[in-house]
Scaffold this motif. Structure first.
Motif, PDB file in Angstrom:
ATOM      1  N   PHE A 194     -35.430 -20.451  -3.179  1.00  0.00           N
ATOM      2  CA  PHE A 194     -36.795 -19.926  -3.251  1.00  0.00           C
ATOM      3  C   PHE A 194     -36.900 -18.713  -4.169  1.00  0.00           C
ATOM      4  O   PHE A 194     -38.011 -18.296  -4.505  1.00  0.00           O
ATOM      5  N   PHE A 195     -35.774 -18.138  -4.579  1.00  0.00           N
ATOM      6  CA  PHE A 195     -35.797 -16.828  -5.220  1.00  0.00           C
ATOM      7  C   PHE A 195     -35.166 -16.821  -6.606  1.00  0.00           C
ATOM      8  O   PHE A 195     -34.445 -15.877  -6.975  1.00  0.00           O
ATOM      9  N   ARG A 196     -35.422 -17.862  -7.372  1.00  0.00           N
ATOM     10  CA  ARG A 196     -35.030 -17.921  -8.783  1.00  0.00           C
ATOM     11  C   ARG A 196     -33.540 -17.709  -9.019  1.00  0.00           C
ATOM     12  O   ARG A 196     -33.130 -17.059  -9.985  1.00  0.00           O
ATOM     13  N   ASN A 197     -32.735 -18.253  -8.141  1.00  0.00           N
ATOM     14  CA  ASN A 197     -31.293 -18.168  -8.304  1.00  0.00           C
ATOM     15  C   ASN A 197     -30.724 -19.313  -9.131  1.00  0.00           C
ATOM     16  O   ASN A 197     -29.590 -19.213  -9.602  1.00  0.00           O
ATOM     17  N   TYR A 198     -31.474 -20.405  -9.253  1.00  0.00           N
ATOM     18  CA  TYR A 198     -30.951 -21.582  -9.948  1.00  0.00           C
ATOM     19  C   TYR A 198     -31.929 -22.058 -11.017  1.00  0.00           C
ATOM     20  O   TYR A 198     -33.135 -22.131 -10.784  1.00  0.00           O
TER      21      TYR A 198
ATOM     22  N   ASN B 185     -37.016 -24.686  -7.520  1.00  0.00           N
ATOM     23  CA  ASN B 185     -37.540 -24.070  -6.305  1.00  0.00           C
ATOM     24  C   ASN B 185     -37.386 -25.056  -5.159  1.00  0.00           C
ATOM     25  O   ASN B 185     -37.755 -26.229  -5.292  1.00  0.00           O
ATOM     26  N   THR B 186     -36.832 -24.585  -4.058  1.00  0.00           N
ATOM     27  CA  THR B 186     -36.526 -25.456  -2.924  1.00  0.00           C
ATOM     28  C   THR B 186     -37.737 -26.240  -2.448  1.00  0.00           C
ATOM     29  O   THR B 186     -37.610 -27.407  -2.055  1.00  0.00           O
ATOM     30  N   LEU B 187     -38.922 -25.629  -2.510  1.00  0.00           N
ATOM     31  CA  LEU B 187     -40.116 -26.275  -1.979  1.00  0.00           C
ATOM     32  C   LEU B 187     -40.960 -26.945  -3.044  1.00  0.00           C
ATOM     33  O   LEU B 187     -41.410 -28.074  -2.861  1.00  0.00           O
ATOM     34  N   THR B 188     -41.154 -26.282  -4.177  1.00  0.00           N
ATOM     35  CA  THR B 188     -42.150 -26.757  -5.137  1.00  0.00           C
ATOM     36  C   THR B 188     -41.584 -27.476  -6.353  1.00  0.00           C
ATOM     37  O   THR B 188     -42.291 -28.262  -6.990  1.00  0.00           O
ATOM     38  N   THR B 189     -40.337 -27.211  -6.701  1.00  0.00           N
ATOM     39  CA  THR B 189     -39.755 -27.808  -7.915  1.00  0.00           C
ATOM     40  C   THR B 189     -38.381 -28.339  -7.572  1.00  0.00           C
ATOM     41  O   THR B 189     -37.358 -27.702  -7.817  1.00  0.00           O
ATOM     42  N   ASN B 190     -38.348 -29.537  -7.013  1.00  0.00           N
ATOM     43  CA  ASN B 190     -37.087 -30.104  -6.533  1.00  0.00           C
ATOM     44  C   ASN B 190     -37.023 -31.586  -6.866  1.00  0.00           C
ATOM     45  O   ASN B 190     -37.882 -32.110  -7.585  1.00  0.00           O
ATOM     46  N   CYS B 191     -36.042 -32.272  -6.321  1.00  0.00           N
ATOM     47  CA  CYS B 191     -35.803 -33.672  -6.698  1.00  0.00           C
ATOM     48  C   CYS B 191     -36.923 -34.598  -6.243  1.00  0.00           C
ATOM     49  O   CYS B 191     -37.047 -35.717  -6.748  1.00  0.00           O
ATOM     50  N   THR B 192     -37.738 -34.171  -5.288  1.00  0.00           N
ATOM     51  CA  THR B 192     -38.821 -35.009  -4.774  1.00  0.00           C
ATOM     52  C   THR B 192     -40.151 -34.670  -5.430  1.00  0.00           C
ATOM     53  O   THR B 192     -40.841 -35.542  -5.956  1.00  0.00           O
ATOM     54  N   THR B 193     -40.512 -33.391  -5.402  1.00  0.00           N
ATOM     55  CA  THR B 193     -41.814 -32.997  -5.933  1.00  0.00           C
ATOM     56  C   THR B 193     -41.909 -33.248  -7.434  1.00  0.00           C
ATOM     57  O   THR B 193     -42.981 -33.576  -7.939  1.00  0.00           O
TER      58      THR B 193
END
Length: 338
Positions: free
Chosen positions: A183-187, A247-255
């Motif tokens: 969630f905090f721009r680590n990746y 982003n774990t919630l908004t920018t991931n493999c599903t969204t």
């Protein structure tokens, strides 16, 4: 009454924005690691004190507003990059050239694994004719319970040449994945473009615990399948020039998959079954995207490819072999309409 409203508003402001800034200081790469805990601790103390009726309340509230501004500036200062010391699995980012119907993809990952961490890092270049697209499949992998899964999309050409796209975190050497850190721009965000023997085989043959891998052959209209494939190509080229954060919630493999389907007018809706990625197969079944006339359980049972992946890991026709017996619906003649 006005005083109560003002105090309630201040409480909401401090709890919401203050919590985000404190977590940003502690979990994000905005500060050197040695300063993160002290900065977060001091910030939390100041924010908590600003909630009480001290004589210095005005000073504390002004200081709190300064913290809000500084936190926003620190957040904005965290910039994505393509120039870091990446782990070998995501070191070479893919990119593509489009010439009419022909799409040439560079840095297609095709690792030869001995164990999950011991492999020959091999990449190659592959060319596909978009007009020869024959199917679009969803690869779903589970490693724990039902709610969370990793999703990949695979495109088949002439029913024999398959290429898989996996949306992942681009980890640096020494990093490990954490959903909270995500969630905090680590990746940074990366698209792994790979041979199915790579992305499926490492999960069925080398990971502990072994992941359960399902290949769900879909009814996506080929017209939309070609658009989706080209959207993937567009995005890997965009990331090559303009890196972005995961982003774990908004920018991931599903969204990201859902967003790409919607980008060309395809039918896809945000539901809790999208946010909880392990329920995407249920969503596909309910939208009649999987094999018609079969129960959901039958489709899932026949789409589990672990045993075939182990048996055919060295077979030249790996992708065809693991699909033996997997329900294969005819693609829709026309795309779904809204």
């Amino acid at each position: 009454m006005k005083r109560f409203i003002a105090q309630s508003f201040w409480l909401l402001l401090v709890v919401s924005i203050g919590s985000w800034i404190t977590l940003t200081l502690y979990l994000s790469p905005a500060l050197p690691s040695a300063f993160r805990a002290p900065a977060a601790g001091v910030t939390a103390v100041v924010l908590i004190l600003s909630l009480f009726r001290w004589k210095q309340r005005l000073i504390l509230r002004v200081l709190t507003l300064c913290i809000f501004c500084a936190g926003g500036m620190l957040w904005a200062s965290i910039r994505p990059s393509n120039d870091r010391q990446w782990v070998p699995e995501v070191k070479n980012a893919p990119w593509a050239e489009v010439n009419g119907d022909l799409v040439t993809i560079y840095n297609v990952r095709n690792f030869k694994y001995r164990t999950e961490s011991d492999f020959d890092a091999m990449y190659d270049t592959r060319t596909f004719n978009v007009s020869e697209l024959s199917e679009v499949d969803m690869i779903v992998t589970y490693w724990a319970g039902k709610p969370i899964a990793h999703l990949m999309v695979s495109f088949g050409f002439n029913n024999r040449d398959f290429i898989a796209f996996s949306i992942e975190t681009r980890k640096e050497v020494g990093e490990s994945y954490s959903a909270v850190d995500g969630f905090f721009r680590n990746y940074e965000l990366t698209y792994v473009v790979a041979d199915e023997r790579d992305v499926i085989g490492v999960r069925t043959n080398h990971r502990a615990p072994e992941e359960r891998v399902y290949v769900l052959r879909t009814r996506m209209a080929l017209q939309n399948g070609r658009k989706l494939f080209l959207e993937y190509v567009r995005r890997i080229n965009k990331l090559k020039e303009h890196p972005a954060f995961y982003n774990t919630l908004t920018t991931n493999c599903t969204t990201q998959v859902l967003d790409q389907v919607k980008s060309f007018g395809g039918v896809a809706n945000y539901t809790w079954k999208i946010l909880l990625s392990g329920y995407v197969p249920d969503y596909l079944y309910e939208t009649e995207t999987l094999m018609p006339g079969m129960s959901f359980d039958d489709i899932m049972n026949k789409s589990l490819v672990n045993e075939r992946a182990k048996k055919f890991i060295d077979a030249p026709n790996f992708s065809e072999a693991i699909r033996e017996g997997v329900p294969h619906p005819e693609p829709r003649a026309t795309p779904l309409s809204r």
